[in-house]
Design a protein around this motif. Structure first.
Motif, mmCIF file in Angstrom:
data_model
loop_
_atom_site.group_PDB
_atom_site.id
_atom_site.type_symbol
_atom_site.label_atom_id
_atom_site.label_comp_id
_atom_site.label_asym_id
_atom_site.label_seq_id
_atom_site.Cartn_x
_atom_site.Cartn_y
_atom_site.Cartn_z
ATOM 1 N N LYS A 29 0.826 -1.064 -0.020
ATOM 2 C CA LYS A 29 0.088 0.499 0.360
ATOM 3 C C LYS A 29 1.016 1.070 -0.260
ATOM 4 O O LYS A 29 0.560 2.532 0.195
ATOM 5 N N ARG A 167 -6.181 -3.344 3.167
ATOM 6 C CA ARG A 167 -6.347 -1.839 2.359
ATOM 7 C C ARG A 167 -7.749 -1.132 3.199
ATOM 8 O O ARG A 167 -7.445 -0.234 3.590
ATOM 9 N N THR A 170 -5.724 0.227 6.243
ATOM 10 C CA THR A 170 -4.737 1.118 6.205
ATOM 11 C C THR A 170 -6.191 2.770 6.114
ATOM 12 O O THR A 170 -5.180 3.780 6.706
ATOM 13 N N LYS A 171 -6.949 2.014 5.811
ATOM 14 C CA LYS A 171 -8.176 3.247 5.700
ATOM 15 C C LYS A 171 -8.303 3.352 6.767
ATOM 16 O O LYS A 171 -8.815 4.710 7.992
ATOM 17 N N TYR A 172 -8.147 2.319 7.951
ATOM 18 C CA TYR A 172 -8.879 2.788 9.333
ATOM 19 C C TYR A 172 -7.671 3.345 10.482
ATOM 20 O O TYR A 172 -8.101 4.964 11.472
ATOM 21 N N GLU A 174 -5.757 6.130 8.917
ATOM 22 C CA GLU A 174 -6.152 7.079 8.177
ATOM 23 C C GLU A 174 -6.583 7.912 8.735
ATOM 24 O O GLU A 174 -6.805 9.171 10.075
#
Length: 187
Positions: A29, A167, A170-172, A174
């Motif tokens: 990522k 994926r 990684t969003k969490y 952020e």
């Protein structure tokens, strides 16, 4: 951001193999994570019995420090006898209730039966909810049939689910950057 990969057992190698795979997908990522691995097998464990934290050995204190300093976690656990390993629960018992608060957590687990995926829902998630972690909704459960004789994951669906876990994790992470810790400072 510090991400702690927790191998929640003192025996076996499948959880480590799953963590290796997740790490590869997270690195794909292109994020700036500082990943540290904590293998519970590397520590001298003491039974958590309610005594003051300063009375535990250096390894127990080191585990707590690593949990507290991490910004996010990937927790890997085998399922033994329809439960998480005692050593993993014992590690959680050492932590202050705010140690993992509002920090992202993804879960990977493996077991010998397909039904044991429910342990994640019925035991591990409630513990992480108690800590008020940001638990990603897409844990991945693996079965011994998903591995070859060298403990490499051979099931393409498992690889796809681990990619998706990376994926979403990684969003969490952020999202968690915007959460204020002012509440913790005021308490």
């Amino acid at each position: 951001m510090k991400v702690l990969f927790v191998d929640g057992t003192i025996i076996g190698s499948k959880t480590g193999a799953v963590l290796d795979t997740v790490e590869g997908y997270i690195k794909e990522k292109g994020n700036e994570f500082e990943i540290e691995r904590m293998n519970l097998a590397d520590y001298d464990h003491q039974f958590v019995d309610g005594r003051p934290s300063e009375q535990y050995n250096a390894d127990m204190k080191e585990m707590v420090r690593k949990f507290e300093e991490a910004d996010a976690y990937i927790i890997a656990t085998p399922i033994f006898q329809g439960s998480i390993p005692g050593v993993l629960k014992n590690a959680f018992d050492m932590l202050h209730p705010y140690a993992m608060r509002y920090k992202p957590v993804s879960i990977v687990a493996n077991g010998g039966t397909y039904q044991h995926h429910l342990v994640v829902e019925n035991q591990l998630k409630p513990i992480l909810d108690y800590f008020r972690c940001l638990v990603t909704p897409n844990f991945v459960y693996t079965h011994e049939s998903h591995f070859d004789q060298d403990n490499r994951i051979i099931d393409e669906d498992v690889h796809n689910r681990l990619r998706e876990l990376a994926r979403v994790f990684t969003k969490y992470t952020e999202m968690s950057k915007d959460l204020s810790t002012d509440i913790l400072d005021a308490q």
